[in-house]
Design an enzyme around this catalytic site. Structure first.
Site, PDB file in Angstrom:
ATOM      1  N   GLY A  95      52.691  12.267  32.052  1.00  0.00           N
ATOM      2  CA  GLY A  95      53.899  12.885  31.538  1.00  0.00           C
ATOM      3  C   GLY A  95      54.826  13.219  32.683  1.00  0.00           C
ATOM      4  CG  ASP A 122      55.160  24.230  22.842  1.00  0.00           C
ATOM      5  OD1 ASP A 122      55.859  24.312  21.812  1.00  0.00           O
ATOM      6  OD2 ASP A 122      55.046  23.174  23.494  1.00  0.00           O
TER       7      ASP A 122
END
Length: 592
Positions: free
Chosen positions: A49, A163
């Site tokens: 990522g 999150d």
């Protein structure tokens, strides 16, 4: 929860909870198989990522785990973030939390990376698991209880997740339990605040009302930064439960994309039992309390939520075996609404024709010709659609029925004509709205044109994410498509998603050492389409990678010639847009 199965694909769901979305190190080349890190041997890349690469590694004893490699030589802020994530993981230990197995620096001499070894959780994300056909009410509430337990432990340790969403919750294949992963954007009072924007990193659809209210109150204020609390995590659990129980989010997206902040701040979600009758009121009450507008109106903490869910699960007056989604449920889309309208229109036309046939079909002159009223309502050729016709008035006037009549003469013909018009008008009286207009008037063959949206700012953080995190440039274009269809027009809807076909690479001039993948192959772009003057325009505000990572974006729709918007293709009709299968999107800093 370890596994000795073959190496997972790059789309393994663990990436949704292990790969942070920040800038990558300059050296993006993966480590070769066989590299030793902290005593483990690299077997392959699980994925990479913005801020880390995650490897599948095996210990000398054969234990397989996931090793996350975070850079230390990309500046003090990056290094601080790496240490922060490692330190948060050391505070947490619970069956419903991803387990940190070790950490260290690599290489031993002149270390450039911090490595964090994590338990490798094999299993689908919570939404993939929960929205599958046949999932029962009891199973979903049980997973919700496990997430609440994970938060109770992390909050007690002073760690906020910030999150919580389905993509960051995996359902372990080995235990069947939910496991909360990805504390990469978590918070602990001992860790300094690294976020420079208004909001902490997170996903807007799960953002609590108090965060949006703070953003409005302090818009434009230098240095303003919202500080999340336990209530933010609990609100996100409410969004997760609402979606698992009903198949949709508590609030629809705004008219032109992005979050409907007004609804989040001031409107109550639609009661769950109205969306899905399989949801009992006792379960609905818990979910709606989690979605309350203020943290004080929610449960005081995650421990209390655990107690409430445990008591709820123990009730014997609730049928926990009821199936929530016999088939994979999806919220109704605009094309589905048009199907319903067209179905009603079809019934109305059948009634009208039936009335004509029974009332006076035997009075039509013989000769084998198709009766004129049938030809009048036959669908026109799709190859040459006529121009739009003005919708007729809804008032039923004697002279407004557009049914052609046989050209005969005499009193008998006049009487037949009156009976024919009366029968059709009577059949149409049972219809309303679009069905009535279709019964009495000529249907349009071009999609209706709602007012074009006004100029609009990009979603919060989109420009920064595109330029800094993804490395894209304002004005940059990339080819995308709707599906695998080629060589013919495709049917798209108002909320159709685009697909990145092949990796979207960011330019070398931003990172100095070659190219990097900004958005990987099969990334989905979400937004809204609208029609204006015979062209389809689109604004896309969210990108979701195959690994479940969400990015706010600001992209406008182009044709392959670089022109804004797409030309409508033959076959377009009410609520039906036919367009070319391959298009482009352009990076913008504001929607014009």
């Amino acid at each position: 929860m370890s596994t000795h199965s073959p190496s997972p694909s790059p789309e393994h769901p663990i990436l949704a909870g292990m790969v942070a979305a920040l800038n990558p190190p300059d050296d993006t080349s993966p480590l070769p198989v066989g590299t030793r890190i902290g005593g483990d041997v690299v077997e392959g890349v699980l994925g990479s990522g913005g801020f880390a690469t995650v490897y599948r590694v095996r210990s000398p004893s054969g234990y397989v785990s996931a090793l996350k490699l975070l850079p230390l030589d990309q500046g003090p802020e990056r290094a601080e973030r790496a240490w922060r994530e490692m330190l948060l993981g050391t505070r947490l230990s619970h069956p419903n939390l991803v387990r940190q197995l070790g950490a260290g620096q690599w290489p031993l001499e002149n270390p450039r990376y911090l490595w964090v070894k994590l338990e490798l959780v094999e299993g689908p994300t919570l939404d993939e698991w929960g929205l599958a056909p046949g999932r029962t009410l009891g199973e979903v509430v049980e997973r919700g209880l496990e997430v609440a337990r994970a938060l109770a432990v992390s909050h007690e340790a002073g760690v906020l997740h910030r999150d919580v969403k389905e993509a960051n919750i995996l359902v372990s294949q080995s235990t069947g339990q939910a496991v909360l992963v990805d504390f990469g954007v978590g918070y602990h009072p001992a860790c300094p605040t690294l976020t420079k924007g208004m909001f902490p990193p997170g996903t807007p659809a799960y953002r609590a009302p108090e965060a949006w209210a703070y953003g409005r109150a302090h818009a434009g204020e230098p240095g303003a930064h919202y500080r999340a609390g336990p209530g933010d995590d609990l609100y996100a659990v409410g969004v997760v439960l609402y979606r698992l129980l009903t198949g949709r989010f508590p609030f629809r997206p705004a008219e032109h994309g992005g979050e409907d902040v007004e609804a989040v701040l001031h409107r109550a979600p639609l009661p769950l039992h109205l969306v899905n009758p399989q949801v009992p009121l006792a379960v609905e009450e818990v979910c709606l309390r989690l979605l309350a507008k203020t943290p004080e109106a929610r449960y005081p903490d995650a421990v209390t939520l655990c107690q409430v869910l445990e008591e709820l699960r123990a009730r014997t007056d609730v049928d926990w075996t009821r199936v929530l989604h016999p088939e994979r449920w999806r919220p109704m889309k605009p094309w589905a609404r048009w199907r319903r309208v067209l179905a009603v229109v079809g019934v109305g036309l059948a009634v009208a024709l039936g009335a004509w046939w029974l009332g006076f079909g035997r009075e039509v002159a013989p000769g084998g010709r198709t009766p004129e009223p049938v030809r009048a309502v036959a669908a026109p050729s799709a190859e040459a659609p006529p121009p739009p016709a003005a919708a007729p008035p809804l008032a039923l006037r004697k002279d407004s029925v557009p049914v052609k009549q046989q050209q005969t003469s005499g009193p008998q013909s006049e009487a037949t004509s009156k009976r024919r018009g009366s029968a059709v008008r009577t059949a149409c009286l049972g219809l309303t709205g679009a069905a009535l207009q279709a019964c009495l008037g000529t249907p349009q063959q071009v999609p209706s044109e709602p007012l074009a949206p006004p100029p609009q700012a990009c979603p919060a953080g989109a420009v920064e994410t595109m330029t800094n995190t993804l490395g894209l440039r304002i004005g940059e274009r990339n080819a995308v498509d709707w599906s695998d269809v080629r060589g013919r027009s495709v049917h798209v809807q108002e909320d159709a998603t685009l697909r990145v076909g092949g990796d979207w690479e960011a330019g070398a001039n931003r990172f100095g050492k070659g190219w990097k993948v900004a958005l990987p192959n099969k990334t989905r772009l979400f937004g809204r389409l609208y029609v204006k003057e015979g062209r389809v325009y689109g604004r896309f505000t969210e990108a979701r990678t195959p690994q479940g990572v969400l990015y706010p974006v600001c992209l406008e729709l182009l044709d392959t010639g670089g022109n804004v918007g797409l030309e409508l293709q033959p076959g377009s009709g009410p609520g039906k847009m036919m367009v070319d299968p391959v298009v482009e999107v352009r990076v913008v800093d504001r929607f014009p």
